[in-house]
Design an enzyme around this catalytic site. Structure first.
Site: not given
Length: 192
Positions: A14-17, A47
Site C-alpha cells: 500500500a501507499c507509499p511503498m 499515486d
C-alpha cells in the site's frame, strides 16, 4: 502482450511503498526504458500518475487483469528535454490535412508501449532506438510525418532520416502530448 524493460512486483503493498520501490528501480534504469509496476492497491494509479508528473517521467497507462493492475512508466531522459533543431515542422492541427495526401506516412517513434496505449490511427510504429535498423524498409519517395510525445524524439528521428537520404520529412510538433484528435488503443487498458 505489452513489453517493458523491467518489472516491479508491488502486489500486496500500500501507499507509499509502490512509489518508494518504483523510484528506487527507476534510478537504475536507462533513459527511455519502460517499467511495469504490478500492484493490487487501486490507489496506485493516482499515486503513480502524480509522482511521474512531479518528477518528469511519463505515466503511459495501465491494464487491469483479474485483481492486478499493470502500470507502465517510461523514464524520461535527455531526449525528452533536448532542444529541437530540425527545421521542417508541421503542427498537430495541420497534420490530419497533410495525411490526406496519397504519399503521406505517419511514423510514430515512441516506445512500443506508448504506441499501444494511444496512437493516431494509421500511424506506423518504429521506436527511435530501432529506426537505424528498420529505415531500409521505408520508401524514400514517401512524405514522412514523424511524431513522438513532445517533438524531441521525432526531431532526432527526422535528423536521422535526412542523414540517410530521405528528403521529405516533417517533425510533428508538439506531438502526442497535446494531440486532441482520434486515437487507437491496442493495449486493452487505460492510457494516462
Amino acid at each position: 502482450m505489452i513489453q517493458s524493460d523491467n518489472v516491479l512486483d508491488a502486489k500486496g503493498l500500500a501507499c507509499p511503498m509502490p512509489i518508494v520501490k518504483t523510484r528506487k528501480m527507476m534510478k537504475d534504469m536507462e533513459d527511455g526504458q519502460v517499467l511495469e509496476v504490478q500492484s493490487t492497491d487501486s490507489g496506485t494509479t493516482a499515486d503513480l500518475q502524480a509522482w511521474t508528473e512531479s518528477v518528469g517521467h511519463q505515466y503511459v497507462g495501465h491494464v487491469k487483469e483479474a485483481d492486478v493492475w499493470r502500470h507502465f512508466v517510461r523514464k524520461s531522459g535527455q531526449e525528452d528535454q533536448s532542444q529541437k533543431e530540425y527545421p521542417v515542422t508541421v503542427d498537430n492541427s495541420q497534420l490530419m490535412d497533410q495525411l490526406q495526401q496519397p504519399d503521406a506516412v505517419l511514423l510514430d517513434v515512441r516506445e512500443e508501449v506508448e504506441y499501444a496505449f494511444a496512437h493516431i490511427p494509421g500511424a506506423q510504429s518504429i521506436p527511435l532506438g530501432q529506426l537505424d535498423e528498420r529505415m531500409e524498409y521505408l520508401d524514400q519517395n514517401k512524405k514522412f510525418y514523424v511524431v513522438c510525445r513532445t517533438g524531441n524524439r521525432s526531431d532526432m528521428a527526422c535528423q536521422k532520416l535526412v542523414a540517410h537520404g530521405f528528403e521529405r520529412v516533417s517533425n510533428v510538433i508538439p506531438g502526442m502530448s497535446k494531440w486532441n484528435g482520434e486515437t487507437e488503443n491496442t493495449a486493452g487498458g487505460m492510457n494516462s
